[in-house]
Design an enzyme around this catalytic site. Structure first.
Site, mmCIF file in Angstrom:
data_model
loop_
_atom_site.group_PDB
_atom_site.id
_atom_site.type_symbol
_atom_site.label_atom_id
_atom_site.label_comp_id
_atom_site.label_asym_id
_atom_site.label_seq_id
_atom_site.Cartn_x
_atom_site.Cartn_y
_atom_site.Cartn_z
ATOM 1 N N SER A 22 9.563 11.891 21.240
ATOM 2 C CA SER A 22 9.412 10.563 20.633
ATOM 3 C C SER A 22 8.227 9.825 21.246
ATOM 4 O O SER A 22 7.954 8.674 20.902
ATOM 5 C CB SER A 22 10.694 9.750 20.817
ATOM 6 N N ASN A 109 19.785 7.138 28.152
ATOM 7 C CA ASN A 109 20.502 6.478 27.054
ATOM 8 C C ASN A 109 20.562 4.962 27.236
ATOM 9 O O ASN A 109 20.365 4.212 26.281
ATOM 10 C CB ASN A 109 21.917 7.058 26.932
ATOM 11 N N THR A 154 11.521 -21.507 -16.348
ATOM 12 C CA THR A 154 12.670 -20.606 -16.256
ATOM 13 C C THR A 154 12.362 -19.496 -17.246
ATOM 14 O O THR A 154 11.737 -19.754 -18.290
ATOM 15 C CB THR A 154 14.015 -21.287 -16.630
ATOM 16 N N HIS A 155 12.712 -18.288 -16.920
ATOM 17 C CA HIS A 155 12.372 -17.117 -17.759
ATOM 18 C C HIS A 155 10.863 -16.996 -17.956
ATOM 19 O O HIS A 155 10.412 -16.460 -18.964
ATOM 20 C CB HIS A 155 13.072 -17.191 -19.122
ATOM 21 N N SER A 276 -14.638 -4.991 -7.965
ATOM 22 C CA SER A 276 -14.416 -3.670 -8.547
ATOM 23 C C SER A 276 -15.678 -2.847 -8.368
ATOM 24 O O SER A 276 -16.789 -3.381 -8.364
ATOM 25 C CB SER A 276 -14.093 -3.829 -10.037
ATOM 26 N N LYS A 282 -15.364 -8.478 -11.770
ATOM 27 C CA LYS A 282 -13.994 -8.579 -11.287
ATOM 28 C C LYS A 282 -13.853 -9.289 -9.947
ATOM 29 O O LYS A 282 -14.660 -9.137 -9.050
ATOM 30 C CB LYS A 282 -13.378 -7.178 -11.155
ATOM 31 N N ASN A 284 -10.413 -9.538 -7.729
ATOM 32 C CA ASN A 284 -9.006 -9.135 -7.765
ATOM 33 C C ASN A 284 -8.202 -9.706 -6.597
ATOM 34 O O ASN A 284 -8.699 -9.762 -5.464
ATOM 35 C CB ASN A 284 -8.906 -7.602 -7.718
ATOM 36 N N GLU A 289 -1.468 -8.539 -3.836
ATOM 37 C CA GLU A 289 -0.805 -7.339 -4.378
ATOM 38 C C GLU A 289 -0.338 -6.428 -3.244
ATOM 39 O O GLU A 289 0.738 -5.834 -3.298
ATOM 40 C CB GLU A 289 -1.765 -6.571 -5.284
ATOM 41 N N TYR A 316 25.800 8.204 22.488
ATOM 42 C CA TYR A 316 24.423 8.511 22.092
ATOM 43 C C TYR A 316 24.378 9.834 21.336
ATOM 44 O O TYR A 316 25.039 10.810 21.703
ATOM 45 C CB TYR A 316 23.503 8.589 23.325
HETATM 46 N N1 ARG Z 1 13.776 9.889 23.585
HETATM 47 C C1 ARG Z 1 15.132 9.484 23.483
HETATM 48 C C2 ARG Z 1 15.319 8.436 22.380
HETATM 49 O O1 ARG Z 1 14.410 7.794 22.024
HETATM 50 C C3 ARG Z 1 15.603 8.888 24.776
HETATM 51 C C4 ARG Z 1 17.060 9.090 25.037
HETATM 52 C C5 ARG Z 1 17.343 10.510 25.174
HETATM 53 N N2 ARG Z 1 18.692 10.781 25.586
HETATM 54 C C6 ARG Z 1 19.241 11.994 25.459
HETATM 55 N N3 ARG Z 1 20.473 12.076 25.832
HETATM 56 N N4 ARG Z 1 18.586 12.985 24.943
HETATM 57 O O2 ARG Z 1 16.409 8.287 21.847
#
Ligand code: ARG
Length: 466
Positions: A22, A109, A154-155, A276, A282, A284, A289, A316
């Site tokens: 991660s 965790n 309205t509408h 454009s 143009k 825009n 948007e 977890y």
């Molecule tokens: N990288 C993990 C996350 O973002 C951290 C916690 C990981 N804990 C574990 N028991 N693998 O959730």
């Protein structure tokens, strides 16, 4: 070598290492990770779990790492799954055993939940400030063009005349409610999971109240299982972002319509428009948007996390690693949409004559003419019918109600007198709506004062959040 290498004979392969990581997302949480580790180490020392020397070495080592990260001198190695392992492994490499003692009585965790909560508190506060700035821009336009009249719809059909300021303030109130939702999300994040460890708490004499105070959380989370598995605070934040993002789509939709040749109510500044590549003429409303379009992703982020959390058993589960990307995306996106919308609103040119010209079309006085008769004793349903006939007459003649002669009115009802002309004047029609919350000038002045008071209050509240 993985932090859990003791129990393993083989490591994951390069693909699964990358798949399971991660780090590309959570490296944004480095400052919160370091703050959390410093608070944990200081508490461990005060509780006599590690020595003061170790705690000092950890603190100094973490400061050095933070400087390296901010100076661009830190190598994020994907062999470390996440920011927690990255920081801890470099710390241990740099300061030795003291670094290896940091994780005493802690799990990733509770660590990841702590970091994410700290991070999201800061993001919610940023969003609250950007929300205030957009409301400010809307209020300024409302004050600048306080008396301007446009058709209320309205509408998407002409209905009754309203003040431009009233119309702008409707958006200010939506955003005021959004501020409350952001504040609620901030509050939901403001609880300390640290000390829950993996899921059950620990045997070390941790003082969770100490880390709660050091990290500026409101209170420690009372249940260790809940502490490591709760992601409601992220859902709350993404929900707040989703609703506000939806509100911005409504505002932008009107900006887009209003800037079209058909309406011509506003002109966007060049800095909030694009041209454009083929059509030289143009101009825009791209940014309006784009804000409208970005809501799709923000709302998608909400649905994604709801589904990720659905059916997860305590406590977890690795699924939860998927929680941060969408929440960060929703916060980033809404923040930039707020900034863009504020600039676009502040710099747009309002065309009162074009609004007024449209307000004169479409029999906007009809309700008031019916009210005129009703106030003279005719039952409203009957009055509605009479005015319906008058509108039909106008339709056939190709004129508006104020082009009719008094005799035309009197042919439908002898209750009509010369003062009916007052009911046909748009200014008077607007001004007559004096009830609280109505579009009458006096009522809007009251409303404006309230909106500005809420704005000042919220601005101060957001500033206090640091
Ligand atoms: N990288 C993990 C996350 O973002 C951290 C916690 C990981 N804990 C574990 N028991 N693998 O959730």
């Amino acid at each position: 070598m993985a932090l859990w290498s003791g129990r393993f004979e083989e490591g994951v392969n390069e693909f699964t290492q990358r798949f399971g990581a991660s780090l590309p997302v959570d490296k944004q949480l480095y400052a919160q990770d370091i703050a959390g580790s410093k608070a944990h180490a200081a508490m461990l020392a005060r509780q006599g779990v590690i020595s003061d020397e170790d705690a000092q070495a950890i603190d100094a080592g973490l400061t050095a790492i933070q400087n390296d990260i901010e100076g661009g001198n830190f190598v994020f190695d994907i062999n470390n799954e996440d920011i927690h392992m990255s920081v801890e492994s470099v710390l241990t490499k740099n300061i030795g055993d003291a670094g290896a003692r940091l994780h005493t009585g802690r799990s990733r965790n509770d660590q990841v939940a702590t970091d994410t909560r700290l991070y999201m508190k800061a993001r919610a506060a940023d969003l609250m400030r950007a929300n205030v700035a957009l409301r400010q821009a809307l209020v300024e336009q409302a004050e600048k063009h306080f008396d301007v009249i446009l058709p209320g719809y309205t509408h998407l059909q002409h209905a009754q005349p309203v003040l431009f300021s009233h119309h702008m303030l409707a958006y200010v109130w939506m955003l005021t409610r959004d501020f409350e939702r952001l504040r609620a999300a901030y509050k939901a994040a403001d609880a300390n999971p640290l000390g829950a460890a993996a899921l059950a708490g620990t045997t070390y004499p941790l003082d969770r109240f100490q880390t709660t105070a050091a990290l500026g959380f409101d209170h420690p989370i009372p249940n260790s299982l809940d502490a490591v598995s709760d992601r409601d605070y992220l859902l709350d934040l993404i929900y707040a972002c989703s609703v506000s993002s939806m509100h911005l789509t409504r505002l932008c939709e009107e900006i887009i319509l209003w800037s079209s040749a058909e309406f011509g109510f506003i002109t966007l500044s060049d800095s909030y428009s694009t041209g454009s590549s083929i059509m030289p003429q143009k101009k825009n409303p791209d940014f309006a948007e784009l804000i409208r379009g970005k809501s799709g992703r923000v709302i998608g982020d909400l649905v994604a996390l709801l589904v990720t959390c659905k059916s997860l058993p305590l406590a977890y589960n690795k699924d939860l690693q998927e929680d941060k990307e969408g929440a960060i995306d929703a916060a980033d996106t809404l923040h930039d949409c707020y900034v863009c919308a504020a600039g676009m609103i502040a710099t747009m040119t309002v065309h009162p004559e074009a609004m007024m010209a449209q307000a004169k079309k479409g029999y906007l006085a009809a309700t008031d003419v019916a009210d005129y008769l009703a106030k003279k004793g005719m039952p409203f349903r009957q009055a509605h019918e009479v005015v319906g006939h008058l509108v039909l007459l106008c339709d056939k003649r190709g004129c508006d109600l104020d082009d009719l002669a008094l005799a035309d009115f009197q042919a439908e009802s002898d209750l009509f007198e010369a003062d009916i002309t007052e009911c046909l004047n748009l200014e008077a029609i607007v001004a007559a709506r004096t009830t609280y919350g109505g579009t009458g000038h006096e009522a809007v002045r009251v409303q404006m004062a309230e909106a500005k008071e809420a704005l000042a209050c919220d601005e101060a509240a957001a500033a206090r959040l640091g």
